[in-house]
Scaffold this motif. Structure first.
Motif, PDB file in Angstrom:
ATOM      1  N   PRO A   1       0.837  -1.205   0.000  1.00 22.27           N
ATOM      2  CA  PRO A   1       0.000   0.000   0.000  1.00 22.27           C
ATOM      3  C   PRO A   1       0.870   1.252   0.000  1.00 22.27           C
ATOM      4  O   PRO A   1       2.050   1.200   0.345  1.00 22.27           O
ATOM      5  CB  PRO A   1      -0.788  -0.128   1.308  1.00 22.27           C
ATOM      6  N   PRO A   2       0.298   2.393  -0.382  1.00 24.69           N
ATOM      7  CA  PRO A   2       1.071   3.635  -0.333  1.00 24.69           C
ATOM      8  C   PRO A   2       1.480   3.963   1.098  1.00 24.69           C
ATOM      9  O   PRO A   2       0.774   3.618   2.054  1.00 24.69           O
ATOM     10  CB  PRO A   2       0.107   4.681  -0.903  1.00 24.69           C
ATOM     11  N   VAL A   3       2.615   4.627   1.236  1.00 27.57           N
ATOM     12  CA  VAL A   3       3.129   4.942   2.568  1.00 27.57           C
ATOM     13  C   VAL A   3       3.962   6.213   2.483  1.00 27.57           C
ATOM     14  O   VAL A   3       4.507   6.545   1.428  1.00 27.57           O
ATOM     15  CB  VAL A   3       3.987   3.772   3.111  1.00 27.57           C
ATOM     16  N   ASN A   4       4.037   6.940   3.567  1.00 31.09           N
ATOM     17  CA  ASN A   4       4.880   8.124   3.660  1.00 31.09           C
ATOM     18  C   ASN A   4       6.047   7.788   4.574  1.00 31.09           C
ATOM     19  O   ASN A   4       5.888   7.692   5.793  1.00 31.09           O
ATOM     20  CB  ASN A   4       4.084   9.320   4.205  1.00 31.09           C
ATOM     21  N   THR A   5       7.227   7.604   3.988  1.00 29.76           N
ATOM     22  CA  THR A   5       8.397   7.212   4.761  1.00 29.76           C
ATOM     23  C   THR A   5       9.649   7.593   3.986  1.00 29.76           C
ATOM     24  O   THR A   5       9.572   8.235   2.935  1.00 29.76           O
ATOM     25  CB  THR A   5       8.364   5.706   5.086  1.00 29.76           C
ATOM     26  N   ILE A   6      10.819   7.203   4.489  1.00 29.53           N
ATOM     27  CA  ILE A   6      12.048   7.620   3.828  1.00 29.53           C
ATOM     28  C   ILE A   6      12.225   6.900   2.489  1.00 29.53           C
ATOM     29  O   ILE A   6      11.813   5.750   2.326  1.00 29.53           O
ATOM     30  CB  ILE A   6      13.276   7.404   4.734  1.00 29.53           C
ATOM     31  N   ILE A   7      12.840   7.584   1.551  1.00 32.26           N
ATOM     32  CA  ILE A   7      12.849   7.144   0.164  1.00 32.26           C
ATOM     33  C   ILE A   7      13.627   5.861  -0.050  1.00 32.26           C
ATOM     34  O   ILE A   7      13.346   5.111  -0.984  1.00 32.26           O
ATOM     35  CB  ILE A   7      13.391   8.273  -0.747  1.00 32.26           C
ATOM     36  N   ASN A   8      14.613   5.544   0.799  1.00 31.08           N
ATOM     37  CA  ASN A   8      15.392   4.326   0.547  1.00 31.08           C
ATOM     38  C   ASN A   8      14.583   3.060   0.798  1.00 31.08           C
ATOM     39  O   ASN A   8      14.974   1.974   0.383  1.00 31.08           O
ATOM     40  CB  ASN A   8      16.695   4.322   1.359  1.00 31.08           C
ATOM     41  N   ALA A   9      13.389   3.189   1.418  1.00 26.61           N
ATOM     42  CA  ALA A   9      12.531   2.024   1.648  1.00 26.61           C
ATOM     43  C   ALA A   9      11.801   1.594   0.381  1.00 26.61           C
ATOM     44  O   ALA A   9      11.277   0.484   0.306  1.00 26.61           O
ATOM     45  CB  ALA A   9      11.522   2.330   2.753  1.00 26.61           C
ATOM     46  N   SER A  10      11.771   2.458  -0.625  1.00 23.68           N
ATOM     47  CA  SER A  10      10.986   2.152  -1.833  1.00 23.68           C
ATOM     48  C   SER A  10      11.499   0.921  -2.566  1.00 23.68           C
ATOM     49  O   SER A  10      10.725   0.183  -3.178  1.00 23.68           O
ATOM     50  CB  SER A  10      10.989   3.359  -2.771  1.00 23.68           C
ATOM     51  N   LEU A  11      12.807   0.672  -2.523  1.00 24.12           N
ATOM     52  CA  LEU A  11      13.381  -0.463  -3.254  1.00 24.12           C
ATOM     53  C   LEU A  11      12.859  -1.794  -2.726  1.00 24.12           C
ATOM     54  O   LEU A  11      12.721  -2.758  -3.483  1.00 24.12           O
ATOM     55  CB  LEU A  11      14.911  -0.419  -3.165  1.00 24.12           C
ATOM     56  N   ALA A  12      12.531  -1.846  -1.435  1.00 24.48           N
ATOM     57  CA  ALA A  12      12.049  -3.080  -0.825  1.00 24.48           C
ATOM     58  C   ALA A  12      10.540  -3.254  -0.972  1.00 24.48           C
ATOM     59  O   ALA A  12       9.988  -4.250  -0.519  1.00 24.48           O
ATOM     60  CB  ALA A  12      12.420  -3.098   0.671  1.00 24.48           C
ATOM     61  N   ARG A  13       9.866  -2.312  -1.628  1.00 29.59           N
ATOM     62  CA  ARG A  13       8.414  -2.351  -1.737  1.00 29.59           C
ATOM     63  C   ARG A  13       7.950  -2.534  -3.182  1.00 29.59           C
ATOM     64  O   ARG A  13       6.917  -2.031  -3.587  1.00 29.59           O
ATOM     65  CB  ARG A  13       7.805  -1.074  -1.150  1.00 29.59           C
ATOM     66  N   GLY A  14       8.737  -3.255  -3.962  1.00 30.40           N
ATOM     67  CA  GLY A  14       8.385  -3.472  -5.362  1.00 30.40           C
ATOM     68  C   GLY A  14       9.552  -3.323  -6.304  1.00 30.40           C
ATOM     69  O   GLY A  14       9.360  -3.199  -7.513  1.00 30.40           O
ATOM     70  N   GLY A  15      10.779  -3.323  -5.747  1.00 33.52           N
ATOM     71  CA  GLY A  15      11.970  -3.269  -6.578  1.00 33.52           C
ATOM     72  C   GLY A  15      12.254  -1.887  -7.131  1.00 33.52           C
ATOM     73  O   GLY A  15      11.651  -0.886  -6.741  1.00 33.52           O
ATOM     74  N   ALA A  16      13.191  -1.853  -8.082  1.00 35.33           N
ATOM     75  CA  ALA A  16      13.601  -0.571  -8.667  1.00 35.33           C
ATOM     76  C   ALA A  16      12.434   0.135  -9.351  1.00 35.33           C
ATOM     77  O   ALA A  16      12.398   1.364  -9.415  1.00 35.33           O
ATOM     78  CB  ALA A  16      14.740  -0.792  -9.653  1.00 35.33           C
ATOM     79  N   GLY A  17      11.467  -0.634  -9.860  1.00 40.04           N
ATOM     80  CA  GLY A  17      10.310  -0.024 -10.503  1.00 40.04           C
ATOM     81  C   GLY A  17       9.473   0.795  -9.541  1.00 40.04           C
ATOM     82  O   GLY A  17       8.827   1.773  -9.940  1.00 40.04           O
ATOM     83  N   CYS A  18       9.471   0.422  -8.261  1.00 44.18           N
ATOM     84  CA  CYS A  18       8.751   1.200  -7.252  1.00 44.18           C
ATOM     85  C   CYS A  18       9.512   2.481  -6.932  1.00 44.18           C
ATOM     86  O   CYS A  18       8.923   3.540  -6.736  1.00 44.18           O
ATOM     87  CB  CYS A  18       8.540   0.366  -5.987  1.00 44.18           C
TER      88      CYS A  18
END
Length: 551
Positions: free
Chosen positions: A180-197
């Motif tokens: 789901p969408p989340v407001n957090t630090i940007i380096n967490a994005s890689l673990a939430r759907g890979g580089a495409g996220c």
């Protein structure tokens, strides 16, 4: 796997592995070990082949030069089978490609991600934290390379890893898991759907369409640094990035004051060092110094005609980098290299996104309001980060904004027949939403004769810039008519499949009034002071060492 020569021989098709050179053969393209080539016969063919290889080498090397956070781009004409690919985008994103300029050119944007993956023995050894083995990787280094539409300049923008942003809904293409969408630090994005996220996160934050992504891990950085043969860095004082009482961790970097050539694991230590510089934004500055020095190093060496060096770089690159699928072929990478090679070193500008302290967490950062907006506006509008392109470059940059829509050939319907939905997206990273904005703009439209205008009551969104979206070509004229009535520039009228009709999205740049405030167009070189700009030709910079880490 057998190592290939790295030279494209006569008759070799793109993507095929060339033949190994015969023992005692030439050491460089078109030349023997001694003596002068003849005028005809085999000598003439060698000369022609030499010219072809030289052109090919120049193109592919240019890709290496501008490609990764301290590691290089992709050069692998003969190693097509080694290319590891992934889905370009795995998250919700509304960014659209920029429209061509008057010459039919469009900007090129590449997202570079340095992963802290510890999912191999080699990466665990290099990165520590064995208890994190198997955990999803984080994107600790994230940089956007923007190649101008005219291919005369390039800009790099880093976002510090602890910057808090909105990460959209993402679906991991490998596991199928939806986050789901989340407001957090940007380096967490890689673990939430890979580089495409991570790519979708950047697009939503910046409004910039990103063409490709590339990732590299610890082991990949070491391989690339070794293949390059060393990069010169500089510190003002002796530095030792080590654990201190109450401050665990540290990269292990230990250098004496002055200039030092680093490679292999020591290069990785330089790129990972944070405590010894004093902050995450300063770590980005050190990474920019490394990248600029790497570019200068490769340009100053005889790499264009050194087949052995090119082969080593090719092997390291193809074994180290993971790329988005749309550039996962030799031909597309070759074409990309032909574009990247045109940018001179003194037209490359490295920057870090201006940030401010996060009021919710002292350990985090947030984009710094107007200064951060100005950086993204310059990228979106393809305005050079430097002022070295002359007056014509500044005039050309401001004359036509990428992403703008051409005047629709389909005339707009009568104002009273145009259905318009107005959404409140005035929330930003630093300010809450302005209550009632959608209703105020909808009432203004009704007063202007758009009697079918209505406010969206589903809740406040967050968009930095006001836009007018429409779903299909037949509504382009209607959307442009609505934008004109509100004073919204045509560059902010975008086609989007995420809306069902003409939709005005009132962004954080329009918090008061019912006429869109005129935005002064940025000029070439008009970067905010806290973007920490560094020119690619500046070889005189050294990192200042935070006092506790001096020795």
């Amino acid at each position: 796997m057998a190592r290939s020569s790295g030279v494209q021989g006569e008759g070799t098709k793109p993507g095929a592995v060339p033949r190994e050179p015969a023992p005692g053969g030439s050491t460089g393209p078109g030349g023997g070990r001694g003596g002068r080539e003849g005028r005809g016969g085999h000598g003439g063919r060698r000369a022609r082949r030499g010219r072809r290889v030289l052109r090919w080498s120049a193109t592919t090397l240019s890709v290496l030069v501008l490609g990764t956070a301290g590691a290089g781009y992709l050069y692998y004409e003969h190693l097509n089978g080694n290319i590891e690919k992934g889905q370009r985008s795995s998250g919700d994103s509304k960014a659209r490609r920029a429209a061509p300029n008057a010459a039919g050119q469009t900007p090129l944007n590449i997202l570079l991600i340095g992963s802290d993956s510890r999912n191999s023995d080699e990466n665990v050894k290099l990165g520590g934290a064995r208890n994190d083995r198997g955990a999803p990787p984080r994107g600790d280094v994230q940089m956007l390379i923007h190649l101008a539409a005219d291919r005369e300049s390039a800009a790099v923008v880093s976002i510090p890893r602890d910057t808090r942003v909105d990460i959209p809904k993402c679906t991991d293409p490998e596991s199928g898991r939806t986050y789901p969408p989340v407001n957090t630090i940007i380096n967490a994005s890689l673990a939430r759907g890979g580089a495409g996220c991570t790519l979708a996160t950047w697009q939503n934050l910046t409004g910039v369409y990103i063409d490709h992504w590339m990732t590299i891990d610890f082991a990949g950085v070491v391989k690339m640094a070794d293949a390059i043969g060393g990069v010169e860095v500089c510190v003002e004082q002796n530095v030792w990035d080590r654990p201190l009482p109450g401050v665990p961790g540290g990269s292990g970097l230990k250098l004496k004051a002055g200039k030092t050539k680093v490679q292999g694991e020591q290069a990785l230590q330089w790129l990972r060092t944070r405590h010894a510089w004093g902050s995450d934004p300063l770590r980005a500055r050190a990474q920019h110094m490394y990248m600029n020095s790497m570019i200068r190093t490769l340009k100053s060496q005889n790499v264009f005609t050194d087949t052995g060096r090119l082969t080593d770089l090719a092997e390291a690159a193809t074994e180290s980098l993971h790329v988005s699928e749309e550039i996962g072929t030799v031909k597309k990478l070759y074409d990309l290299g032909a574009q990247l090679k045109t940018v001179p070193t003194d037209r490359i500008t490295m920057t870090t996104l201006p940030t401010a302290a996060d009021p919710e967490d002292a350990n985090h950062l947030i984009p710094a309001g107007a200064d951060a907006d100005r950086v993204w506006e310059m990228v979106r509008d393809d305005v050079p980060f430097d002022d070295k392109g002359g007056k014509s470059a500044s005039k050309k940059a401001g004359s036509k904004q990428p992403g703008s829509e051409k005047a629709s050939r389909d005339p707009a319907a009568a104002d009273g027949e145009i259905g318009v939905l107005v959404r409140n997206a005035t929330r930003s990273d630093t300010l809450g939403p302005v209550t009632g904005r959608a209703g105020a703009i909808a009432r203004s439209l009704v007063g202007k004769g758009f009697t079918k205008a209505a406010a969206d009551t589903s809740g406040a969104l967050a968009e930095e810039r006001t836009v007018v979206r429409y779903p299909s070509a037949e509504l382009a004229g209607d959307a442009q008519r609505v934008a004109k009535s509100l004073g919204i520039p045509q560059s902010s009228v975008r086609r989007s499949t995420d809306v069902s009709g003409v939709t005005v999205v009132v962004g954080a740049d329009w918090r008061t009034g019912t006429s869109y405030p005129k935005q002064p167009a940025p000029k070439a070189g008009d970067l905010p002071g806290d973007a920490d700009a560094l020119n690619g030709s500046d070889a005189g910079k050294c990192m200042n060492v935070y006092a506790p880490y001096r020795w």
